[in-house]
Design a protein around this motif. Structure first.
Motif, PDB file in Angstrom:
ATOM      1  N   ILE A   1       0.829  -1.211   0.000  1.00 46.22           N
ATOM      2  CA  ILE A   1       0.000   0.000   0.000  1.00 46.22           C
ATOM      3  C   ILE A   1       0.865   1.262   0.000  1.00 46.22           C
ATOM      4  O   ILE A   1       0.602   2.215  -0.724  1.00 46.22           O
ATOM      5  N   LYS A   2       1.912   1.250   0.812  1.00 46.81           N
ATOM      6  CA  LYS A   2       2.744   2.458   0.968  1.00 46.81           C
ATOM      7  C   LYS A   2       3.536   2.784  -0.293  1.00 46.81           C
ATOM      8  O   LYS A   2       4.039   3.908  -0.434  1.00 46.81           O
ATOM      9  N   ASP A   3       3.660   1.812  -1.209  1.00 46.27           N
ATOM     10  CA  ASP A   3       4.450   2.032  -2.429  1.00 46.27           C
ATOM     11  C   ASP A   3       3.609   2.491  -3.620  1.00 46.27           C
ATOM     12  O   ASP A   3       4.158   2.816  -4.674  1.00 46.27           O
TER      13      ASP A   3
ATOM     14  N   ILE B   1      -5.087   4.953   5.483  1.00 45.57           N
ATOM     15  CA  ILE B   1      -4.819   6.255   6.113  1.00 45.57           C
ATOM     16  C   ILE B   1      -5.186   6.201   7.587  1.00 45.57           C
ATOM     17  O   ILE B   1      -4.445   6.679   8.447  1.00 45.57           O
ATOM     18  N   GLU B   2      -6.338   5.596   7.890  1.00 44.60           N
ATOM     19  CA  GLU B   2      -6.769   5.465   9.287  1.00 44.60           C
ATOM     20  C   GLU B   2      -5.759   4.646  10.094  1.00 44.60           C
ATOM     21  O   GLU B   2      -5.551   4.901  11.285  1.00 44.60           O
ATOM     22  N   ASP B   3      -5.144   3.666   9.449  1.00 44.85           N
ATOM     23  CA  ASP B   3      -4.139   2.837  10.115  1.00 44.85           C
ATOM     24  C   ASP B   3      -2.765   3.495  10.136  1.00 44.85           C
ATOM     25  O   ASP B   3      -1.791   2.904  10.630  1.00 44.85           O
ATOM     26  N   GLU B   4      -2.682   4.713   9.557  1.00 45.85           N
ATOM     27  CA  GLU B   4      -1.454   5.517   9.546  1.00 45.85           C
ATOM     28  C   GLU B   4      -0.307   4.846   8.791  1.00 45.85           C
ATOM     29  O   GLU B   4       0.862   5.102   9.062  1.00 45.85           O
ATOM     30  N   ILE B   5      -0.676   3.972   7.837  1.00 51.46           N
ATOM     31  CA  ILE B   5       0.352   3.387   6.973  1.00 51.46           C
ATOM     32  C   ILE B   5       0.745   4.396   5.902  1.00 51.46           C
ATOM     33  O   ILE B   5       1.907   4.468   5.493  1.00 51.46           O
ATOM     34  N   ILE B   6      -0.241   5.165   5.425  1.00 49.32           N
ATOM     35  CA  ILE B   6       0.023   6.245   4.476  1.00 49.32           C
ATOM     36  C   ILE B   6      -0.609   7.527   5.003  1.00 49.32           C
ATOM     37  O   ILE B   6      -1.522   7.477   5.837  1.00 49.32           O
TER      38      ILE B   6
END
Length: 385
Positions: free
Chosen positions: A133-135, A171-176
């Protein structure tokens, strides 16, 4: 969110405050040193005792949800596939919707691949669904749109019905920090340009009705050509399904009907808010031909229809009727065209279809669908006679 706490007073229940209006509550709890607050509004028709009781139940669920969410440790290496699984667990789509989304996701999202230059291809081995996801970057969706541009705009939009909330979860999980999906990526439908004018609508309306009844309510042998013969049969289940569609219902609304939605005494049926596109229960008048078919059913518990696929019958209806443009959704357009030409008011047509897009009539439509469908059903009977 800002809370006007001066308007709330404490109750004897820890974490629960009540507004001076007597119907609104404030959840205010501390868990592991962090404060969580949320507004809860009880139903106006509840007595004070019931309002307090339901508020307590809602507070317990609020705390339970917080604890559950805190127990989830987000994986920084989570993939698009991982988050699609998370999305399914949170949204809890009904069986038919889930199957539809799974088929779409597996065909048009999961199997695509990323090339070294960041573009998408179907030839590479690295799957888009397995991408972290972050990539994922905006450029990937610019490329992705090129791979689905052969699809109809409605199907292209389905990609983003799945992908947009998926990245919002990340976003809610603060991964991105922000979504790579930009407004420009989401296809916009020009609904006016997509509308197809149905010529000879009344004639086609009668022809379609006759063809549906012939296919599912007779034992006729229909000779289409020297090599094509259709053997009709009495099948009240399929007859009722297609008649519901003939009278304006969406396929998903029909296939998710349960027997507790059917009221034979008052000649009404309900489309539950979980299925309704306007997210509220809708009550319609039960057409007499649909009622006659339903009354022949032997099993009247649980789901009304125990079928998942009806598309294979489309070709038979097309061949018998000669209406090659026929689809289940096309029946809605045909009904509007035929009934409108017969003088049915726009408000009744909107109510029949379950729309709420005429802003000044929203409240009227939500309350008067039963009356409106009495009018549309009566006009249908007149057109078919």
């Amino acid at each position: 969110m800002a809370f006007a706490t001066k308007d709330y007073s404490a109750t004897k229940h820890a974490g629960l405050k009540i507004h001076k209006n007597g119907s609104t509550f404030l959840f205010d709890v501390m868990l592991d040193g962090k404060r969580y607050r949320q507004i809860y509004k009880s139903k106006q028709n509840h007595v004070p005792k019931d309002k307090m009781s339901t508020a307590q139940d809602a507070l317990r669920n609020f705390i339970k949800e917080i604890k559950h969410n805190k127990s989830i440790t987000a994986n920084p290496n989570a993939t698009i596939n991982d988050y699609y699984t998370n999305l399914k667990e949170q949204v809890k789509w009904n069986k038919n919707t889930l199957k539809k989304y799974d088929l779409y996701y597996n065909k048009y999202i999961r199997c695509l691949s990323i090339k070294e230059d960041g573009t998408l291809t179907t030839e590479d081995k690295s799957s888009f669904g397995n991408m972290k996801i972050k990539d994922v970057k905006p450029q990937h969706f610019t490329a992705y749109n090129k791979t689905i541009r052969h699809l109809s705009l409605s199907r292209q939009k389905k990609s983003y019905e799945l992908l947009k909330p998926l990245f919002e979860l990340a976003i809610e999980d603060e991964i991105i920090l922000k979504t790579p999906i930009k407004k420009i990526h989401i296809p916009k439908r020009d609904q006016q340009a997509e509308k197809k004018i149905i010529v000879r609508a009344t004639e086609k309306y009668r022809t379609l009705y006759s063809s549906i009844n012939q296919l599912f309510n007779s034992t006729d042998t229909v000779v289409i050509s020297d090599t094509k013969v259709i053997q009709c049969s009495v099948n009240p289940h399929h007859l009722a399904i297609f008649l519901f569609g003939f009278h304006g219902r969406r396929l998903n609304e029909v296939l998710t009907l349960q027997w507790d939605d059917i009221d034979f005494i008052n000649n009404q049926y309900r489309i539950k808010k979980e299925v309704s596109k306007i997210k509220q229960d809708m009550i319609f008048t039960l057409p007499s031909d649909v009622k006659d078919a339903l009354l022949t059913f032997q099993d009247t518990t649980g789901n009304v229809f125990a079928v998942e696929h009806i598309i294979r019958h489309y070709k038979y209806i097309r061949m018998i009727s000669g209406l090659h443009e026929f689809t289940f959704h096309w029946m809605r357009n045909l009904a509007v065209s035929a009934l409108s030409s017969a003088g049915v008011p726009t408000a009744d047509l909107s109510a029949m279809l379950g729309h709420s897009d005429i802003n000044t009539l929203n409240k009227y439509l939500s309350l008067q669908r039963g009356v409106a469908t009495v009018n549309t059903n009566a006009t249908t009977t007149r057109l078919l006679s």
